[in-house]
Design a protein around this motif. Structure first.
Motif, mmCIF file in Angstrom:
data_model
loop_
_atom_site.group_PDB
_atom_site.id
_atom_site.type_symbol
_atom_site.label_atom_id
_atom_site.label_comp_id
_atom_site.label_asym_id
_atom_site.label_seq_id
_atom_site.Cartn_x
_atom_site.Cartn_y
_atom_site.Cartn_z
ATOM 1 N N VAL A 127 0.843 -1.187 0.000
ATOM 2 C CA VAL A 127 0.000 0.000 0.000
ATOM 3 C C VAL A 127 0.880 1.238 0.000
ATOM 4 C CG1 VAL A 127 -1.788 1.247 1.273
ATOM 5 C CG2 VAL A 127 -1.808 -1.239 1.243
ATOM 6 N N HIS A 128 0.551 2.176 -0.879
ATOM 7 C CA HIS A 128 1.237 3.469 -0.908
ATOM 8 C C HIS A 128 0.437 4.434 -0.047
ATOM 9 C CE1 HIS A 128 2.014 7.549 -2.421
ATOM 10 N NE2 HIS A 128 3.250 7.095 -2.602
ATOM 11 N N CYS A 129 1.107 5.018 0.946
ATOM 12 C CA CYS A 129 0.474 5.997 1.830
ATOM 13 C C CYS A 129 1.070 7.367 1.556
ATOM 14 C CB CYS A 129 0.689 5.627 3.292
ATOM 15 S SG CYS A 129 -0.067 4.071 3.737
ATOM 16 N N LEU A 130 0.245 8.382 1.546
ATOM 17 C CA LEU A 130 0.676 9.744 1.263
ATOM 18 C C LEU A 130 1.645 10.265 2.311
ATOM 19 C CD1 LEU A 130 0.175 11.981 -0.797
ATOM 20 C CD2 LEU A 130 -1.676 12.799 0.639
ATOM 21 N N ASP A 131 1.479 9.806 3.548
ATOM 22 C CA ASP A 131 2.352 10.239 4.639
ATOM 23 C C ASP A 131 2.537 9.071 5.604
ATOM 24 O OD1 ASP A 131 3.836 12.390 5.864
ATOM 25 O OD2 ASP A 131 2.314 12.413 7.444
ATOM 26 N N GLU A 132 3.613 9.125 6.379
ATOM 27 C CA GLU A 132 3.900 8.053 7.341
ATOM 28 C C GLU A 132 2.795 7.894 8.379
ATOM 29 O OE1 GLU A 132 8.182 7.497 8.657
ATOM 30 O OE2 GLU A 132 8.189 9.557 7.868
ATOM 31 N N SER A 133 2.136 8.978 8.731
ATOM 32 C CA SER A 133 1.086 8.909 9.750
ATOM 33 C C SER A 133 -0.098 8.062 9.287
ATOM 34 C CB SER A 133 0.610 10.308 10.111
ATOM 35 O OG SER A 133 0.051 10.953 8.974
ATOM 36 N N MET A 134 -0.317 7.976 7.995
ATOM 37 C CA MET A 134 -1.426 7.176 7.463
ATOM 38 C C MET A 134 -1.097 5.688 7.430
ATOM 39 S SD MET A 134 -2.693 9.522 4.361
ATOM 40 C CE MET A 134 -3.345 11.149 4.661
ATOM 41 N N ALA A 135 0.173 5.348 7.562
ATOM 42 C CA ALA A 135 0.603 3.954 7.492
ATOM 43 C C ALA A 135 0.497 3.229 8.831
ATOM 44 C CB ALA A 135 2.037 3.882 6.990
ATOM 45 N N VAL A 136 0.297 3.965 9.901
ATOM 46 C CA VAL A 136 0.266 3.369 11.234
ATOM 47 C C VAL A 136 -0.973 2.489 11.385
ATOM 48 C CG1 VAL A 136 0.137 3.882 13.700
ATOM 49 C CG2 VAL A 136 1.528 5.314 12.195
ATOM 50 N N GLY A 137 -0.757 1.247 11.782
ATOM 51 C CA GLY A 137 -1.851 0.322 12.070
ATOM 52 C C GLY A 137 -2.581 -0.191 10.846
ATOM 53 N N MET A 138 -1.954 -0.163 9.698
ATOM 54 C CA MET A 138 -2.601 -0.596 8.458
ATOM 55 C C MET A 138 -2.979 -2.076 8.514
ATOM 56 S SD MET A 138 -3.422 0.454 5.284
ATOM 57 C CE MET A 138 -2.458 1.924 5.084
ATOM 58 N N ASP A 139 -2.124 -2.904 9.097
ATOM 59 C CA ASP A 139 -2.385 -4.345 9.112
ATOM 60 C C ASP A 139 -3.448 -4.757 10.126
ATOM 61 O OD1 ASP A 139 -0.678 -3.609 11.127
ATOM 62 O OD2 ASP A 139 0.498 -5.443 11.065
ATOM 63 N N HIS A 140 -3.766 -3.894 11.072
ATOM 64 C CA HIS A 140 -4.810 -4.195 12.063
ATOM 65 C C HIS A 140 -5.907 -3.145 12.014
ATOM 66 C CE1 HIS A 140 -2.407 -7.386 13.710
ATOM 67 N NE2 HIS A 140 -1.386 -6.570 13.869
ATOM 68 N N SER A 141 -6.258 -2.712 10.820
ATOM 69 C CA SER A 141 -7.265 -1.665 10.679
ATOM 70 C C SER A 141 -8.658 -2.221 10.953
ATOM 71 C CB SER A 141 -7.206 -1.055 9.280
ATOM 72 O OG SER A 141 -7.646 -1.999 8.326
ATOM 73 N N VAL A 142 -9.607 -1.322 11.055
ATOM 74 C CA VAL A 142 -10.985 -1.713 11.311
ATOM 75 C C VAL A 142 -11.540 -2.502 10.128
ATOM 76 C CG1 VAL A 142 -11.959 0.463 10.446
ATOM 77 C CG2 VAL A 142 -13.204 -0.854 12.156
#
Length: 152
Positions: A127-142
């Motif tokens: 996954v490409h995220c625009l910023d590092e803050s958006m990448a946090v918790g991607m694998d355990h998202s809602v």
């Protein structure tokens, strides 16, 4: 399904009389029996489908809320005084059992502003995220939790 057949019978007749109601009950019963016998349908499958409908509605509501939240996060990122936006690629695995669940997760990630699913191979997402803050918790998202619950 029986109730749906009966309602369709009444709607197609255009009026509601005792005669139409009685014929509708019989015709709906015959069509329902045909559906159960020749189309591999059962009441237990209908109950499971009804449970899935409510889970799907919950998923759609959460998706809309997450899209709105991500829109505000991207607006905040654009309007902030931060000079450098630091995009990042995130690799993670999700334990989706079905290809439909995998596709739903990839599409939910792509629909959320600021993130794009680049590749999906087996259970591996990039996954490409625009910023590092958006990448946090991607694998355990809602989304992962809701889709795993829907697959049960």
């Amino acid at each position: 399904m029986y109730f749906l057949y009966f309602i369709l019978w009444v709607i197609f007749n255009g009026s509601f009389t005792l005669e139409i109601c009685l014929f509708g009950l019989v015709i709906a019963g015959a069509v329902f029996a045909f559906t159960c016998k020749f189309m591999d349908y059962s009441i237990t499958k209908e109950k499971m489908a009804l449970r899935r409908v409510f889970k799907m509605l919950r998923y759609i509501c959460v998706l809309v809320i997450e899209i709105v939240k991500a829109n505000f996060a991207v607006i905040n990122l654009i309007m902030s005084e931060k000079e450098e936006i630091e995009p990042v690629l995130v690799n993670f695995d999700a334990d989706m059992k079905t290809t439909t669940g995998k596709a739903f997760l990839a599409n939910a990630i792509t629909l959320t502003p600021g993130t794009i699913t680049v590749t999906l191979e087996d259970s591996r997402y990039v996954v490409h995220c625009l910023d590092e803050s958006m990448a946090v918790g991607m694998d355990h998202s809602v989304f992962v939790e809701l889709l795993e619950d829907m697959e049960k």
